[in-house]
Design a protein around this motif. Sequence first.
Motif, short mmCIF file in Angstrom:
data_model
loop_
_atom_site.label_atom_id
_atom_site.label_comp_id
_atom_site.label_asym_id
_atom_site.label_seq_id
_atom_site.Cartn_x
_atom_site.Cartn_y
_atom_site.Cartn_z
N PHE A 91 -46.13 13.11 3.85
CA PHE A 91 -45.39 13.61 2.70
C PHE A 91 -44.77 14.96 3.06
CE2 PHE A 91 -48.06 16.98 1.09
CZ PHE A 91 -49.39 16.58 1.24
N HIS A 92 -43.71 15.29 2.39
CA HIS A 92 -42.97 16.53 2.65
C HIS A 92 -42.24 16.94 1.37
CE1 HIS A 92 -40.06 13.28 3.27
NE2 HIS A 92 -39.21 14.15 2.75
N PHE A 93 -41.61 18.11 1.43
CA PHE A 93 -40.95 18.65 0.24
C PHE A 93 -39.49 19.02 0.54
CE2 PHE A 93 -44.80 19.53 -2.33
CZ PHE A 93 -45.80 19.47 -1.37
N SER A 195 -31.80 5.20 0.78
CA SER A 195 -31.86 5.54 2.21
C SER A 195 -32.74 6.77 2.45
CB SER A 195 -30.44 5.88 2.70
OG SER A 195 -30.06 7.17 2.19
N LEU A 196 -32.93 7.07 3.74
CA LEU A 196 -33.47 8.37 4.10
C LEU A 196 -32.46 9.42 3.64
CD1 LEU A 196 -34.48 7.59 7.80
CD2 LEU A 196 -36.01 7.68 5.82
N THR A 197 -32.92 10.60 3.23
CA THR A 197 -31.97 11.62 2.76
C THR A 197 -31.63 12.64 3.86
OG1 THR A 197 -33.71 13.12 2.00
CG2 THR A 197 -32.89 11.47 0.41
N THR A 198 -32.22 12.42 5.06
CA THR A 198 -31.84 13.27 6.20
C THR A 198 -31.50 12.31 7.35
OG1 THR A 198 -34.10 13.30 7.07
CG2 THR A 198 -33.48 15.09 5.57
N1 LIG Z 1 -36.33 12.64 2.68
S1 LIG Z 1 -36.82 11.17 2.98
O1 LIG Z 1 -35.72 10.25 2.77
O2 LIG Z 1 -38.03 10.86 2.21
C1 LIG Z 1 -37.28 11.06 4.65
C2 LIG Z 1 -38.49 10.46 4.99
C3 LIG Z 1 -38.89 10.39 6.32
C4 LIG Z 1 -38.10 10.94 7.32
C5 LIG Z 1 -38.61 10.95 8.73
C6 LIG Z 1 -37.89 10.02 9.62
C7 LIG Z 1 -37.89 8.66 9.34
C8 LIG Z 1 -37.28 7.77 10.24
C9 LIG Z 1 -36.67 8.26 11.39
N2 LIG Z 1 -36.06 7.36 12.30
O3 LIG Z 1 -36.10 6.12 12.03
O4 LIG Z 1 -35.52 7.83 13.33
C10 LIG Z 1 -36.67 9.63 11.64
C11 LIG Z 1 -37.28 10.52 10.74
C12 LIG Z 1 -36.89 11.54 6.99
C13 LIG Z 1 -36.48 11.59 5.63
#
Ligand SMILES: NS(=O)(=O)c1ccc(Cc2ccc([N+](=O)[O-])cc2)cc1
Length: 259
Positions: A91-93, A195-198
């Motif tokens: 988990f992260h913020f 999706s991932l947000t980063t």
């Molecule tokens: N902010 S969020 O969408 O919950 C989020 C959750 C996890 C991650 C960490 C991450 C997840 C996947 C990969 N990848 O597939 O290369 C790299 C980094 C990145 C971002």
Amino acid sequence: RNTFCLVCQGPPVWHKNYPVAQGNRQSPIDIIPHQTSHDPGLGPITLNYDQCTSINITNNGHSVVVEFEDPDDRSVILGGPLDNPYRLKQFHFHWGGKGCHGSEHTVSGNSYASELHLVHWNAVKYKTFGEAATAPDGLAVLGIFLETGDDHRWLHMITDALYMVKFKGSVTDFKAFNPKCLLPSSLHYWTYLGSLTTPPLHESVIWIVLKEPIIVSEKQVHVFRMLLFTGEEEDERIRMENNFRPPQPLKGRKVRSSN
Ligand SMILES: NS(=O)(=O)c1ccc(Cc2ccc([N+](=O)[O-])cc2)cc1
Ligand SMILES: [Zn+2]
């Protein structure tokens, strides 16, 4: 600004290296409650975190992350929109700068001070987190809003550890932390495909965003801002703040409401 890594140059340039940034299921989004569809078929979510084994807390240069052992289904989220249990991985913020809000999802255009993401992966269908992270049903992220008010009685366990991971790349032990203590009283939620947000912004997340925020103090949020984007060896010290992506186009997606 080409000295900054791509992520640090912020969302506007991400699409150059990650064209999916302009895809059809990007996150976060602005959630408009009265436009969500209530789906009676959507059951409650269950969080089985009692055997959870946190390992460490680390500053990865973009956020502060607590990682978990995930060799089996000891800590899972299940139910709701999910077809099977998803294993807790980390988990992260995300947070803002002084006085400015920092959540990623917004509700009717309003943002919260911060947002907690509990990241889970589909270990039934995929062998590794990395593989799941590129699959359309690979990840389930539980989003929890942090609203400023009184002190949160358990968040200090996280903020007290931040002093140990000030610099990018630093990590310290962080054992036996059960994130159940960071949940609000109600598990009512909104859910949508995103999706991932980063970066890499993979469109692999089933988002479950809790309607009820947890209450934390401005002082506690401010401790997150003592973290640095930069490493100990770098001469420039850049405060870690505003590490949130703004809302992305809905592109016709449905947001469902648990009730
Ligand atoms: N902010 S969020 O969408 O919950 C989020 C959750 C996890 C991650 C960490 C991450 C997840 C996947 C990969 N990848 O597939 O290369 C790299 C980094 C990145 C971002
Ligand atoms: Zn996140």
